[in-house]
Design an enzyme around this catalytic site. Structure first.
Site, PDB file in Angstrom:
ATOM      1  N   HIS A 185       0.842  -1.202   0.000  1.00 18.42           N
ATOM      2  CA  HIS A 185       0.000   0.000   0.000  1.00 18.42           C
ATOM      3  C   HIS A 185       0.880   1.255   0.000  1.00 18.42           C
ATOM      4  O   HIS A 185       0.646   2.192  -0.777  1.00 18.42           O
ATOM      5  CB  HIS A 185      -0.897  -0.033   1.243  1.00 18.42           C
ATOM      6  N   GLU A 186       1.898   1.261   0.836  1.00 14.91           N
ATOM      7  CA  GLU A 186       2.782   2.439   0.921  1.00 14.91           C
ATOM      8  C   GLU A 186       3.606   2.612  -0.349  1.00 14.91           C
ATOM      9  O   GLU A 186       3.838   3.734  -0.795  1.00 14.91           O
ATOM     10  CB  GLU A 186       3.699   2.329   2.148  1.00 14.91           C
ATOM     11  N   HIS A 189       1.711   4.426  -2.975  1.00 18.07           N
ATOM     12  CA  HIS A 189       1.713   5.883  -2.775  1.00 18.07           C
ATOM     13  C   HIS A 189       2.943   6.513  -3.436  1.00 18.07           C
ATOM     14  O   HIS A 189       2.869   7.608  -3.993  1.00 18.07           O
ATOM     15  CB  HIS A 189       1.713   6.217  -1.283  1.00 18.07           C
ATOM     16  N   GLU A 261      -6.417   6.813  -0.796  1.00 18.65           N
ATOM     17  CA  GLU A 261      -6.271   5.630   0.055  1.00 18.65           C
ATOM     18  C   GLU A 261      -6.947   4.413  -0.568  1.00 18.65           C
ATOM     19  O   GLU A 261      -6.420   3.303  -0.520  1.00 18.65           O
ATOM     20  CB  GLU A 261      -6.848   5.908   1.448  1.00 18.65           C
TER      21      GLU A 261
END
Length: 648
Positions: A185-186, A189, A261
């Site tokens: 997930h990071e 980003h 998100e």
């Protein structure tokens, strides 16, 4: 996942953010003028009352006009605007060091690659896998060792100075697949361009909040002096304006952050091919008493960086993240509504369950890297297991790194030795000259280690060099500034020892320089200048010509490859340059200029380069390294060569 498109959207979001910010600042300037005028009027009338002068008789249109004149409006506007600008520049200077500045401000401690702690090593291994999977350098990892909430973040201006941060709660409570989902997930980003947008958001909002900070200082400073009632009232007025600025700033931050998100959660599922990983991580957060709470003193300005809501009990309008239930249902539509609860005995079983055999780790590492590489390149991850010879070759190359080199890559001295061993010449006299240069670099024991590792480097497949170089980066970032200066100087001397620079040496130096410069030197931010391929046609012509000549034996094949690449980029009016016109210095300068292309243009340029190389249906390991290095310099995900690329 089309990360280029997402980067372009993030850039457009930055433009909208700046527009909203300007509107907010203008509104605050207008409000400041009104409140300062009213404050001075109130204090003046209070003084008149004390002298027995009537408020009504002393207030006329001329008095009011004096308080709200163009002159006073201009001075107040200049003061407010200047203060906001200075605050933004100050914060931007703090953040120019990249992600490590954010991590250290939160109390983060860097985890060293050679750490013996099993929990720390697991985090480092997962970050390493995700980095290789996404075609990025392996970023440093910081542990927020005083934060018991389960959370993580990515911060930085570019992939080169990015860091990953994890809380103590995340390290202690997550199983491996859950941690993998959160780290994926990071990384999304970073690839989506959210990370840079988030840092800009911190700097801009600090400018708005600074008005309130200034008012608080003014009110406190005058509180001990009875004669400073006017200053105290002015301070209170500015505090009120600062509160309004914070309120609207948080609204802007929440609006920008929430939708990104959902996108990052979806990207994590694609990266890991395991929706249970991130969904169980979210369910565990829901069942954990401390949730995702962060207790750092200035958590409010960085709350949008985190995986979960860093400040609990905010209204939905102010929340920087979507509701936890909505996020879980997005990745697990069949969720039964029950959260996960992990007691101490359960955590012990979790740690035992995370233990793997050496072979299992090897297989999982290769599968993760291959899956992530496919997602980054926009290839269906199912194709990874369809028997493609190129993907099998890449899988073997990743698997071909010897265990000793893998171990040394996680130690700073070992990482330096591997870099130098790559550059040692086959001719004994020249190699001895290079070893003298290594000895002069000032690292104790480095010559012996370089000589020891050199025989292990020689049999390594050419295609294994790039993954190995990427593994070195976290350890190299652990050097001191003085060690880095010596390392970089020696690296250049070793490359120039034979008075020529081959393409692999260029690739090695560019990769090392690009990813370390943000750690040890002031890094110049890339300014996007070129929206159309025609604006870089000359540079692209040179890059494509050199690659076409390098990878194809005859002039006819080189021209065919060049035309295919140029056509893929939409440049039909450029022609193949002769070999004599394709000098390496011009090639390097051209690649640097291509890096200033807008994110939406970069995929076309890289696709053309890839198609040029793949015209003959064969991609050498060195060609893959060159394309990867070009992508790195352009701050773009490394392209994956798939079976479909052989089709003309």
């Amino acid at each position: 996942m089309d990360f280029f498109t997402q980067q372009d959207k993030a850039r457009k979001n930055t433009g909208r953010l700046v527009l909203l910010f300007l509107v907010a600042v203008f509104s605050l300037i207008m409000l400041t003028n009104i409140l300062i005028g009213l404050t001075f009027w109130f204090v003046t009338q209070e003084e008149n009352v004390q002298r027995g002068i009537s408020v009504i008789s002393s207030t006329d249109t001329r008095t009011i006009a004096g308080l709200f004149s163009w002159r006073s409006f201009g001075l107040i506007s200049l003061a407010v605007g200047g203060s906001v600008l200075c605050a933004i520049l100050y914060k931007w200077a703090q953040l120019s060091a990249g992600g490590k500045a954010v991590a250290e401000s939160l109390g983060g401690v860097r985890l060293y690659p050679n750490s013996d702690d099993p929990n720390h090593q697991q985090v480092l291994n997962v970050v390493e896998e995700m980095a290789l999977a996404s075609g990025m350098p392996v970023p440093p990892v910081y542990l927020l060792e005083h934060e018991l909430g389960i959370n993580a973040f990515a911060a930085g201006n570019t992939p080169a100075d990015a860091v990953i941060g994890v809380t103590k709660g995340a390290v202690e409570h997550f199983k491996r697949d859950e941690l993998q989902g959160v780290i994926a997930h990071e990384f999304s980003h970073i690839l989506n361009g959210d990370m840079r947008l988030n840092l800009r958001l911190i700097a801009l909002l600090h400018g708005i909040v600074f008005i309130g900070i200034m008012g608080e200082m003014l009110a406190r400073g005058s509180g001990h002096r009875r004669s400073d009632g006017r200053a105290a009232l002015l301070g209170i007025a500015l505090m009120f304006i600062g509160w309004l600025g914070t309120f609207f700033g948080n609204l802007i931050k929440a609006a920008v952050s929430r939708q990104r998100e959902f996108l990052a959660d979806a990207s994590a599922v694609q990266f890991t091919r395991n929706p249970e990983g991130i969904s169980n991580a979210l369910k565990l957060i829901g069942g954990y008493g401390s949730g995702t709470e962060i207790n750092a003193s200035h958590r409010s300005e960085v709350s949008h960086l985190f995986f979960g809501q860093a400040i609990q009990h905010l209204s939905s309008m102010m929340a920087t993240h979507p509701p936890l239930v909505d996020r879980i249902l997005k990745v697990d539509p069949d969720w039964d509504g029950n959260y996960l609860h992990r007691t101490p005995p359960t955590r012990q079983r979790k740690q035992e369950g995370d233990e793997e055999t050496r072979q299992q780790k090897k297989e999982r590492f290769v599968e993760t890297v291959m899956t992530g590489a496919a997602v980054t390149a926009g290839v269906d991850s199912q194709d990874l297991f369809s028997g493609s010879s190129d993907l099998d070759q890449l899988r073997n190359e990743i698997d071909g790194i010897p265990a000793e080199l893998h171990k040394q890559a996680h130690d700073p001295l070992g990482a330096i030795a591997i870099c130098y061993a790559f550059l040692l010449h086959a001719e004994p006299s020249l190699q001895q000259k290079q070893l003298v240069l290594v000895e002069k670099s000032g690292f104790s024991g480095l010559v012996e280690l370089t000589k020891k590792l050199h025989p292990l480097i020689e049999p390594v497949g050419v295609g294994s060099r790039l993954p190995l170089i990427e593994l070195l980066l976290p350890a190299l970032k652990c050097m001191s500034k003085e060690q880095y200066v010596s390392f970089k100087r020696t690296l250049l001397l070793l490359i120039r020892a034979d008075k020529r620079t081959d393409l692999f040496e260029w690739c090695l130096y560019q990769l090392i320089r690009h990813y370390l410069v943000g750690e040890f030197e002031p890094r110049k931010e890339i300014k996007y200048k070129f929206k159309k391929a025609s604006q870089v046609s000359g540079e692209y012509q040179l890059v494509l010509s050199l690659l076409a000549h390098y990878g194809h034996e005859s002039e006819e094949l080189a021209e065919r490859a060049f035309n295919r690449g140029a056509g893929s980029a939409g440049l039909y009016n450029i022609s193949l340059l002769s070999k004599s016109e394709c000098d390496q210095e011009g090639f390097i300068q051209s690649v640097n200029k291509l890096s200033s292309s807008y994110p939406a243009l970069k995929p076309r340029l890289l696709t053309g380069i890839k198609n040029c190389i793949y015209q003959d249906g064969v991609v050498s390991a060195l060609e893959r390294e060159i394309v990867s290095t070009i992508a790195v310099v352009m701050d773009a995900p490394i392209p994956l060569f798939s079976e479909d690329d052989t089709k003309t």
